[in-house]
Design an enzyme around this catalytic site. Structure first.
Site, PDB file in Angstrom:
ATOM      1  N   VAL A  66       5.990   7.306 -40.013  1.00 22.40           N
ATOM      2  CA  VAL A  66       5.966   6.196 -40.409  1.00 22.40           C
ATOM      3  C   VAL A  66       5.800   5.824 -41.903  1.00 22.40           C
ATOM      4  O   VAL A  66       6.367   5.259 -42.671  1.00 22.40           O
ATOM      5  CB  VAL A  66       5.030   5.264 -39.406  1.00 22.40           C
ATOM      6  CG1 VAL A  66       5.133   3.934 -39.889  1.00 22.40           C
ATOM      7  CG2 VAL A  66       5.115   5.267 -38.057  1.00 22.40           C
TER       8      VAL A  66
ATOM      9  N   ASP B   7      -3.012   9.782 -48.602  1.00 17.53           N
ATOM     10  CA  ASP B   7      -3.446  10.422 -47.304  1.00 17.53           C
ATOM     11  C   ASP B   7      -5.001  11.290 -47.720  1.00 17.53           C
ATOM     12  O   ASP B   7      -5.261  11.267 -48.935  1.00 17.53           O
ATOM     13  CB  ASP B   7      -2.595  11.706 -46.937  1.00 17.53           C
ATOM     14  CG  ASP B   7      -2.574  11.764 -45.571  1.00 17.53           C
ATOM     15  OD1 ASP B   7      -1.636  11.455 -44.923  1.00 17.53           O
ATOM     16  OD2 ASP B   7      -3.510  12.566 -44.959  1.00 17.53           O
TER      17      ASP B   7
ATOM     18  N   LEU C 282      10.491   2.756 -35.305  1.00 21.34           N
ATOM     19  CA  LEU C 282      11.055   4.119 -35.285  1.00 21.34           C
ATOM     20  C   LEU C 282      11.195   5.239 -34.424  1.00 21.34           C
ATOM     21  O   LEU C 282       9.781   5.239 -33.680  1.00 21.34           O
ATOM     22  CB  LEU C 282      11.143   4.533 -37.034  1.00 21.34           C
ATOM     23  CG  LEU C 282       9.710   5.181 -37.282  1.00 21.34           C
ATOM     24  CD1 LEU C 282       9.549   6.489 -36.854  1.00 21.34           C
ATOM     25  CD2 LEU C 282       9.638   4.933 -38.964  1.00 21.34           C
TER      26      LEU C 282
ATOM     27  N   ASN D 264       7.227   0.245 -25.857  1.00 24.18           N
ATOM     28  CA  ASN D 264       7.096   1.422 -25.685  1.00 24.18           C
ATOM     29  C   ASN D 264       7.071   1.604 -24.070  1.00 24.18           C
ATOM     30  O   ASN D 264       7.339   2.398 -23.571  1.00 24.18           O
ATOM     31  CB  ASN D 264       6.002   1.654 -26.317  1.00 24.18           C
ATOM     32  CG  ASN D 264       6.459   2.590 -27.891  1.00 24.18           C
ATOM     33  OD1 ASN D 264       7.795   2.287 -28.114  1.00 24.18           O
ATOM     34  ND2 ASN D 264       5.766   3.168 -28.489  1.00 24.18           N
TER      35      ASN D 264
ATOM     36  N   ALA E  48      17.072  10.806 -16.978  1.00 25.54           N
ATOM     37  CA  ALA E  48      16.191  11.477 -16.278  1.00 25.54           C
ATOM     38  C   ALA E  48      15.990  12.856 -16.742  1.00 25.54           C
ATOM     39  O   ALA E  48      16.792  13.129 -17.437  1.00 25.54           O
ATOM     40  CB  ALA E  48      16.512  11.664 -14.585  1.00 25.54           C
TER      41      ALA E  48
ATOM     42  N   CYS F  79       3.796   9.015 -28.916  1.00 25.79           N
ATOM     43  CA  CYS F  79       3.815   7.530 -28.739  1.00 25.79           C
ATOM     44  C   CYS F  79       3.747   7.011 -27.305  1.00 25.79           C
ATOM     45  O   CYS F  79       2.709   6.502 -27.043  1.00 25.79           O
ATOM     46  CB  CYS F  79       4.980   6.826 -29.458  1.00 25.79           C
ATOM     47  SG  CYS F  79       5.260   7.558 -31.123  1.00 25.79           S
TER      48      CYS F  79
HETATM   49  C1  UGA Z   1       9.331   6.027 -29.488  1.00 23.95           C
HETATM   50  C2  UGA Z   1      10.038   4.713 -29.657  1.00 23.95           C
HETATM   51  O1  UGA Z   1      11.575   4.901 -29.038  1.00 23.95           O
HETATM   52  C3  UGA Z   1      10.230   4.098 -30.733  1.00 23.95           C
HETATM   53  O2  UGA Z   1      10.792   2.800 -30.912  1.00 23.95           O
HETATM   54  C4  UGA Z   1       8.735   3.840 -31.423  1.00 23.95           C
HETATM   55  O3  UGA Z   1       8.637   3.254 -32.418  1.00 23.95           O
HETATM   56  C5  UGA Z   1       8.006   5.118 -31.331  1.00 23.95           C
HETATM   57  O4  UGA Z   1       8.051   5.603 -29.916  1.00 23.95           O
HETATM   58  C6  UGA Z   1       6.401   4.797 -31.761  1.00 23.95           C
HETATM   59  O5  UGA Z   1       5.882   4.237 -31.177  1.00 23.95           O
HETATM   60  O6  UGA Z   1       6.055   5.163 -32.813  1.00 23.95           O
HETATM   61  P1  UGA Z   1       9.789   8.483 -29.925  1.00 23.95           P
HETATM   62  O7  UGA Z   1       8.380   8.804 -29.480  1.00 23.95           O
HETATM   63  O8  UGA Z   1      10.007   9.041 -31.334  1.00 23.95           O
HETATM   64  O9  UGA Z   1       9.983   6.833 -30.261  1.00 23.95           O
HETATM   65  O10 UGA Z   1      10.723   9.195 -28.933  1.00 23.95           O
HETATM   66  P2  UGA Z   1      11.859   8.567 -27.925  1.00 23.95           P
HETATM   67  O11 UGA Z   1      13.314   8.858 -28.521  1.00 23.95           O
HETATM   68  O12 UGA Z   1      11.750   7.118 -27.526  1.00 23.95           O
HETATM   69  O13 UGA Z   1      11.838   9.548 -26.649  1.00 23.95           O
HETATM   70  C7  UGA Z   1      10.213   9.488 -26.195  1.00 23.95           C
HETATM   71  C8  UGA Z   1      10.335  10.340 -24.864  1.00 23.95           C
HETATM   72  O14 UGA Z   1      11.146   9.883 -23.943  1.00 23.95           O
HETATM   73  C9  UGA Z   1      10.931  11.822 -25.328  1.00 23.95           C
HETATM   74  O15 UGA Z   1      10.113  12.812 -24.781  1.00 23.95           O
HETATM   75  C10 UGA Z   1      12.249  11.773 -24.516  1.00 23.95           C
HETATM   76  O16 UGA Z   1      13.010  13.098 -24.139  1.00 23.95           O
HETATM   77  C11 UGA Z   1      11.979  10.831 -23.468  1.00 23.95           C
HETATM   78  N1  UGA Z   1      13.251  10.081 -22.811  1.00 23.95           N
HETATM   79  C12 UGA Z   1      13.832   9.217 -23.695  1.00 23.95           C
HETATM   80  C13 UGA Z   1      13.653  10.437 -21.698  1.00 23.95           C
HETATM   81  O17 UGA Z   1      13.138  11.309 -20.939  1.00 23.95           O
HETATM   82  N2  UGA Z   1      14.767   9.796 -21.010  1.00 23.95           N
HETATM   83  C14 UGA Z   1      15.470   8.843 -21.841  1.00 23.95           C
HETATM   84  O18 UGA Z   1      16.284   8.282 -21.368  1.00 23.95           O
HETATM   85  C15 UGA Z   1      14.971   8.689 -23.067  1.00 23.95           C
END
Ligand code: UGA
Length: 461
Positions: A11, A30, A152, A239, A283, A291
Site C-alpha cells: 500500500v 519505514d 488494492l 473484504n 472455487a 488481508c
Molecule cells: C484483497 C482485496 O481483493 C483488495 O480489494 C483489498 O484491498 C486487499 O485484500 C487488502 O485488504 O489490502 P488481495 O489479498 O491482494 O486483495 O487478493 P485477492 O485478489 O482479493 O485474493 C484473495 C484470495 O482469495 C486469494 O487467495 C485468491 O486466490 C482467493 N480467491 C479470490 C479465490 O479463491 N476465489 C476467487 O474467486 C477470488
C-alpha cells in the site's frame, strides 16, 4: 503538496511512488533499514507488477525520498498517510501496535494543520483511539484525522491505485477530504501516461481499463464522505463479503463433486445475475494472503467485542479452514500410494505475487507432507518467501523447475493458478512421471484436454 507515507509495503510504496510521479515531494518512511536501502537504489524490495519502474522514476526525479528518520520525513508534510501493517494478533483481533506507535511518534514531529490519513485496514474504532493518542502525545497540535481505506489487490496494486473503484473518506473535515480527493484525482487523470511509460503494466493496462466498470465514471461520483467509523467498516466489510463469496463457491464445489456437476458452470450461471456478479465466485483452495484471513478474523472479533452473534462470519472462516483438507482427501481418492512423490505447481497465495502469507498452496504442501507424501513444489516468484514462511522439511522441497516437479511424481497438483502453468507442455512433462495423475485444485485447466494425457480430476467438477 508535501506528502509523507509511513510504511513501505504494497500500500505505502505504491502510493508513495504514484504521489511522487504526480509531482509531490514525497517521503516514504519505514523502520527497517534493509527496505529503505533497497528503495534508495530505485527498486521495490518485493515483487509487484510495474512498481520497480515507478520507484525508479521517483528516485531519479528526486520526488521520492526514502528515510528511516521520522523527523526528516514528517516535519514539512501537509498530508501523512498511515500505511503500516495491521497483522493478526494472538487473539484473532488485529495487532494495532504498529499503527499506534506510528501516530504517537509522528505526533511529535508534524506541523500544525497537517492531515493524517489512515490507509491501513483497521477494526472499527481504531481512528478514534489514534486521535486520542496523538492528543495525549502533543496536546497543542492542530490536525485533522481521516480514514481513507485502500482497496488494492496484490499483483494489481499499481493499476488498482491508479484507477480506484471508490474513494471513501471517513471524518468530519470536508475541506481536508477534498484535498485528499484532489491527490487521487490527479493520479487518475495521468493514468494513461503512467501506464504507457511502465512497460510491465502497459500490456495489461488496456484489458484492465476495458474491464474496469468505473473507467467511465466521473471521479467525483466515486468519492464518498462519511463518518470515521463507517469508513473503517466499509473496508473490513468489503473484504469479508468477498471472502464470503469464495467460501460459498467452495462449499458448493463439494456438492458439485458429489453429484457430478461443475462448480464453474454453476457459478457462471449464478454470476450472470447482475445483482450477484461472477467475481470472487471461483472455487479453489480457499482464500489466503495478508488481508482476507486477518480481516475475516478481525470482524469476528469486533462482533464478539460488541456481544453480537458472529456465527455468520465463523462459517466463512470454517469453510476456508476445511478446504485444504478437503483437497487432500480428494487427491487421496486418486491412484496414489502412501509415501508417493507429489509434484506441486504453485506456492504463492495467488498468481502475480511472491507473497505466501497464509498461502493455501503452502498449507496444502504442509498438509500433504503431514499425510506422509513427499512433496516437490515450484513457483515462478514465491520460492524464496516460501523457504522463510514454510521451511523445507525432509519430505517437502522447493525446486526451481517444473521438470523437477514432474520427475518421478505419481501425481501433480495445480495449487496456484499462474498463467504460465496453464500453458505448460503437459504431454511432454507427463512422460517424466512415474504414474500420470493430475489434480487441478483451482479448476482452471481444460478437463477434456488434460484427461487425454492424465488420470485427471479437478475441484468441484
Ligand atoms: C484483497 C482485496 O481483493 C483488495 O480489494 C483489498 O484491498 C486487499 O485484500 C487488502 O485488504 O489490502 P488481495 O489479498 O491482494 O486483495 O487478493 P485477492 O485478489 O482479493 O485474493 C484473495 C484470495 O482469495 C486469494 O487467495 C485468491 O486466490 C482467493 N480467491 C479470490 C479465490 O479463491 N476465489 C476467487 O474467486 C477470488
Amino acid at each position: 503538496m508535501n506528502t509523507a507515507i509511513i510504511g513501505t509495503g504494497y500500500v505505502g510504496l505504491t502510493l508513495s511512488s504514484l504521489l511522487a510521479r504526480t509531482g509531490h515531494r514525497t517521503y516514504c518512511i519505514d523502520v527497517i533499514p534493509e527496505k529503505i536501502d533497497i528503495i534508495k537504489t530505485g527498486k521495490s524490495y518485493f515483487y509487484e507488477l510495474g512498481l520497480d519502474n515507478l520507484v525508479k522514476y521517483g528516485i531519479d526525479s528526486g520526488n521520492l525520498i526514502p528515510t528511516l528518520d521520522y523527523e526528516e520525513g514528517l516535519k514539512d508534510a501537509d498530508v501523512v498517510f498511515l500505511c503500516v501493517g495491521t497483522p493478526s494478533g494472538p487473539d484473532g483481533g488485529l495487532d494495532l501496535t504498529y499503527i499506534f506507535d506510528a501516530v504517537k511518534k509522528a505526533a511529535k514531529y508534524v506541523k500544525d494543520g497537517v492531515i493524517f490519513v489512515q490507509r491501513s485496514t483497521v477494526p472499527v474504532g481504531t481512528g478514534r483511539e489514534a486521535i486520542r493518542l496523538m492528543k495525549e502525545v502533543n496536546p497543542d497540535l492542530k490536525f485533522t484525522y481521516l480514514s481513507c481505506p485502500e482497496y488494492l489487490r496484490e499483483g494489481a496494486a499499481v493499476l488498482d491505485s491508479i484507477i480506484q473503484d471508490r474513494v471513501v473518506i471517513g471524518g468530519d473535515d470536508k475541506k481536508a477530504a477534498g484535498k485528499i480527493f484532489d491527490l487521487f484525482e490527479k493520479i487518475e487523470k495521468e493514468a494513461e501516461e503512467i501506464c504507457s511509460e511502465t512497460p510491465e503494466i502497459s500490456q495489461y493496462a488496456n484489458a484492465y481499463m476495458k474491464n474496469n466498470n468505473h473507467k467511465d465514471t466521473n471521479f467525483s461520483d466515486k468519492c464518498m464522505v462519511m463518518c470515521l467509523e463507517s469508513a473503517e467498516l466499509v473496508k473490513v466489510c468489503s473484504n469479508t463479503f468477498l471472502a464470503m463469496k469464495i467460501s460459498f463457491a467452495n462449499n458448493i464445489a463439494r456438492i458439485c463433486d458429489s453429484v457430478d456437476a461443475n462448480v464453474n458452470e454453476v457459478m457462471d450461471g449464478v454470476g450472470m445475475d447482475r445483482r450477484i456478479n461472477r467475481s470472487f465466485l471461483y472455487a479453489g483452495l480457499g482464500f489466503g494472503g495478508g488481508c482476507f484471513p486477518k480481516d475475516v478474523k478481525g470482524l469476528k472479533k469486533s462482533l464478539e467485542e460488541h456481544n453480537i452473534d458472529s456465527e455468520f462470519v465463523k462459517m466463512v472462516w470454517k469453510v476456508n479452514e476445511e478446504q485444504v483438507e478437503y483437497v487432500v482427501e480428494q487427491m487421496k481418492k486418486m491412484d496414489i500410494k502412501n509415501g508417493a512423490k507429489v509434484g506441486m505447481l504453485g506456492l504463492a497465495f495467488k498468481p502475480g505475487t511472491s507473497d505466501v502469507r497464509v498461502s493455501p498452496a503452502c498449507r496444502l504442501g504442509k498438509a500433504l507432507a503431514q499425510a506422509g507424501f513427499n512433496i516437490t513444489a515450484t513457483d515462478p516468484q514465491a520460492i524464496e518467501d516460501a523457504r522463510k514462511e514454510f521451511p523445507e522439511e525432509d519430505n517437502l522441497k522447493y525446486v526451481d523447475t517444473v521438470e523437477e516437479v514432474f520427475d518421478g511424481a505419481q501425481i501433480v497438483v495445480l495449487a496456484t493458478d499462474w498463467p504460465e502453468f496453464k500453458e505448460l507442455d503437459f504431454e511432454n512433462l507427463s512422460r517424466l512421471m512415474s504414474s500420470k495423475n493430475f489434480y487441478d485444485a483451482r479448476n482452471c485447466l481444460d478437463k477434456e484436454k488434460m484427461s487425454k494425457i492424465f488420470n485427471f480430476d479437478n475441484l468441484g467438477a
